[in-house]
Design a protein around this motif. Sequence first.
Motif, PDB file in Angstrom:
ATOM      1  N   SER A   1       0.821  -1.213   0.000  1.00  0.00           N
ATOM      2  CA  SER A   1       0.000   0.000   0.000  1.00  0.00           C
ATOM      3  C   SER A   1       0.856   1.265   0.000  1.00  0.00           C
ATOM      4  O   SER A   1       2.029   1.242   0.381  1.00  0.00           O
ATOM      5  CB  SER A   1      -0.889   0.000   1.242  1.00  0.00           C
ATOM      6  OG  SER A   1      -0.067   0.024   2.397  1.00  0.00           O
TER       7      SER A   1
ATOM      8  N   LEU B   1       3.223   0.059  -5.858  1.00  0.00           N
ATOM      9  CA  LEU B   1       2.039   0.415  -5.073  1.00  0.00           C
ATOM     10  C   LEU B   1       0.767   0.261  -5.917  1.00  0.00           C
ATOM     11  O   LEU B   1       0.796  -0.398  -6.946  1.00  0.00           O
ATOM     12  CB  LEU B   1       2.199   1.854  -4.565  1.00  0.00           C
ATOM     13  CG  LEU B   1       3.546   2.153  -3.881  1.00  0.00           C
ATOM     14  CD1 LEU B   1       3.650   3.615  -3.508  1.00  0.00           C
ATOM     15  CD2 LEU B   1       3.759   1.263  -2.660  1.00  0.00           C
TER      16      LEU B   1
ATOM     17  N   GLU C   1      -8.743   3.494  -3.616  1.00  0.00           N
ATOM     18  CA  GLU C   1      -8.572   2.272  -4.422  1.00  0.00           C
ATOM     19  C   GLU C   1      -9.606   1.248  -3.947  1.00  0.00           C
ATOM     20  O   GLU C   1      -9.729   1.003  -2.739  1.00  0.00           O
ATOM     21  CB  GLU C   1      -7.155   1.730  -4.197  1.00  0.00           C
ATOM     22  CG  GLU C   1      -6.853   0.463  -4.952  1.00  0.00           C
ATOM     23  CD  GLU C   1      -5.424  -0.053  -4.686  1.00  0.00           C
ATOM     24  OE1 GLU C   1      -4.822   0.337  -3.672  1.00  0.00           O
ATOM     25  OE2 GLU C   1      -4.934  -0.838  -5.506  1.00  0.00           O
TER      26      GLU C   1
HETATM   27  P1  NAD Z   1       0.404  -3.537   2.918  1.00  0.00           P
HETATM   28  O1  NAD Z   1       1.125  -2.271   2.624  1.00  0.00           O
HETATM   29  O2  NAD Z   1      -0.545  -3.567   4.038  1.00  0.00           O
HETATM   30  O3  NAD Z   1       1.448  -4.734   3.164  1.00  0.00           O
HETATM   31  C1  NAD Z   1       2.542  -5.002   2.310  1.00  0.00           C
HETATM   32  C2  NAD Z   1       3.654  -5.668   3.098  1.00  0.00           C
HETATM   33  O4  NAD Z   1       4.146  -4.774   4.087  1.00  0.00           O
HETATM   34  C3  NAD Z   1       3.224  -6.934   3.838  1.00  0.00           C
HETATM   35  O5  NAD Z   1       4.262  -7.877   3.736  1.00  0.00           O
HETATM   36  C4  NAD Z   1       3.051  -6.450   5.285  1.00  0.00           C
HETATM   37  O6  NAD Z   1       3.269  -7.437   6.231  1.00  0.00           O
HETATM   38  C5  NAD Z   1       4.110  -5.369   5.385  1.00  0.00           C
HETATM   39  N1  NAD Z   1       3.809  -4.312   6.362  1.00  0.00           N
HETATM   40  C6  NAD Z   1       2.585  -3.860   6.741  1.00  0.00           C
HETATM   41  N2  NAD Z   1       2.717  -2.852   7.642  1.00  0.00           N
HETATM   42  C7  NAD Z   1       4.044  -2.659   7.823  1.00  0.00           C
HETATM   43  C8  NAD Z   1       4.830  -1.771   8.627  1.00  0.00           C
HETATM   44  N3  NAD Z   1       4.267  -0.856   9.404  1.00  0.00           N
HETATM   45  N4  NAD Z   1       6.177  -1.877   8.565  1.00  0.00           N
HETATM   46  C9  NAD Z   1       6.770  -2.781   7.766  1.00  0.00           C
HETATM   47  N5  NAD Z   1       6.085  -3.660   6.996  1.00  0.00           N
HETATM   48  C10 NAD Z   1       4.738  -3.601   7.013  1.00  0.00           C
HETATM   49  O7  NAD Z   1      -0.307  -3.888   1.532  1.00  0.00           O
HETATM   50  P2  NAD Z   1      -1.180  -5.154   1.152  1.00  0.00           P
HETATM   51  O8  NAD Z   1      -2.481  -5.088   1.857  1.00  0.00           O
HETATM   52  O9  NAD Z   1      -0.373  -6.390   1.257  1.00  0.00           O
HETATM   53  O10 NAD Z   1      -1.408  -4.919  -0.399  1.00  0.00           O
HETATM   54  C11 NAD Z   1      -2.417  -4.126  -0.934  1.00  0.00           C
HETATM   55  C12 NAD Z   1      -1.850  -2.945  -1.659  1.00  0.00           C
HETATM   56  O11 NAD Z   1      -0.744  -3.354  -2.460  1.00  0.00           O
HETATM   57  C13 NAD Z   1      -2.823  -2.315  -2.628  1.00  0.00           C
HETATM   58  O12 NAD Z   1      -2.742  -0.905  -2.543  1.00  0.00           O
HETATM   59  C14 NAD Z   1      -2.341  -2.777  -3.989  1.00  0.00           C
HETATM   60  O13 NAD Z   1      -2.675  -1.928  -5.043  1.00  0.00           O
HETATM   61  C15 NAD Z   1      -0.877  -2.850  -3.772  1.00  0.00           C
HETATM   62  N6  NAD Z   1      -0.276  -3.804  -4.699  1.00  0.00           N
HETATM   63  C16 NAD Z   1       0.562  -3.341  -5.654  1.00  0.00           C
HETATM   64  C17 NAD Z   1       1.113  -4.228  -6.566  1.00  0.00           C
HETATM   65  C18 NAD Z   1       2.037  -3.753  -7.657  1.00  0.00           C
HETATM   66  O14 NAD Z   1       2.663  -4.600  -8.294  1.00  0.00           O
HETATM   67  N7  NAD Z   1       2.175  -2.462  -7.891  1.00  0.00           N
HETATM   68  C19 NAD Z   1       0.813  -5.583  -6.488  1.00  0.00           C
HETATM   69  C20 NAD Z   1      -0.047  -6.020  -5.484  1.00  0.00           C
HETATM   70  C21 NAD Z   1      -0.580  -5.132  -4.586  1.00  0.00           C
END
Ligand code: NAD
Length: 430
Positions: free
Chosen positions: A188, A210, A337
């Motif tokens: 995210s 993202l 989103e």
């Molecule tokens: P997220 O940001 O919640 O988590 C992503 C990763 O970060 C996970 O491994 C999680 O454990 C870790 N994380 C969460 N909080 C953290 C913190 N405070 N410190 C360190 N690490 C932390 O995102 P999500 O829910 O896994 O994914 C959804 C988002 O990802 C959506 O916005 C989507 O559009 C985006 N996304 C982008 C792509 C791309 O290729 N551009 C692909 C898939 C998903």
Amino acid sequence: MEVAQIAGEAREAFESGATRSYFWRKSQLRALKELLLEKEAEICEALRLDLAKNRFEAYRDEVGLMVKSVDCALWNLKKWMAARKVDLPLICIPCSGKVVPEPLGVVLIFSSWNFPIGLSLEPLIGAVSAGNAVVLKSSELAPASSSFLANNMPKYLDNKAVKIVEGGSDVGEQLLEHKWDKIFFTGSQRVGRTVMTAAAKHLTPVALELGGKCPAIVDSLSSSRDIKVTISRLASGKWGSSSGQACIGIDYVLVEEKFAPVLVDFLKAKIKKYYTGPENIARIVNKQHFQRLSNLLNNPSVAASVVHGGSLNHDILYIEPAILLDPPLESEIMTEEIFGPLLPIITLKKIEDSIRFIKERPKALAIYAFTHDEKLKKRIIEETSSGSITFNDTIIQFACDSLPFGGIGQSGFGKYHGKFSFDLFSHENQ
Ligand code: NAD
């Protein structure tokens, strides 16, 4: 094992020099391919448990795509690794110049849950091809896929240099305290900011993959062939991959007012035939995301715009594909989103107005346009900015190793896939 110990062991492995050789890189890629082929059924089962993806979707979007990506790296590795002679200006005579790609060191990869195998392995393929040691942080929201990777990667890969860490945000935070040579993050925008802030402390370069809102422009629906193809591809770009929980899935559609009724009717028919029922479409990943999507839908001003679907089954986290016609532009469904199976259709007087509509909003990871009008295509290319533009299809750009995949602006930065991944995880020494 403690995060510090994992990071230390990966560093030691890199410093030993083992990961630099062509032999090591090739052996890791071959092992990864073996893992994918031998464990196809287990991977599909993990994806069923995590997201109720059916076997076809699991193979197409994750196993099959990853085999293709490993093959691409295996075929091209020698070429990618080769030093390149470059021309120098006259003033440099009698010198000669070369660009030599070298590994960055130890890289940290954060993966997401929506394609929990593919979004772990695609960057991993690039990182090991480039000769790095790797620590992969899988997503806690896809626990079956995460534990599949944790159980199997060490059996196939060099577990001194390629490591996996399971856990949630607390583990992510611990990992971010360490010094890495690159951080590759998929997730995210909110956590992307945290990653970038932590990386700044060590001047660590980052790539952020993202999300955002990906629009699909639908120009005239004239011939019956056109309608058939457009509707199929629109529907699969919205509901066909992870039930709309895809960063490059269609977020909303832009269409001229006069075509909206036809579009809605055809989409309804398509949904009824292919995307209705929990056996035909992935489920929502967890209760929290289910609640988030229910809230988007149940906002009274939004609920009034639902023209199809949207029934909710809390017990199995199933949301029926929904079509919404002209929900208020200031409602959350049009500002955040969506990342789920809800499809707003926004009507415009003229299709050319779609360009202004898109430009007034943050830069998307992908723009789709269904049109045969060359003038409109040219305007979209020249006047908008996004991670990618795809005409008359959706999502397919993710499968093309020859195209750089990644965002711009709020949808992220850093391009990967194929040779772009190799370059992202290499330093061009000279
Ligand atoms: P997220 O940001 O919640 O988590 C992503 C990763 O970060 C996970 O491994 C999680 O454990 C870790 N994380 C969460 N909080 C953290 C913190 N405070 N410190 C360190 N690490 C932390 O995102 P999500 O829910 O896994 O994914 C959804 C988002 O990802 C959506 O916005 C989507 O559009 C985006 N996304 C982008 C792509 C791309 O290729 N551009 C692909 C898939 C998903």
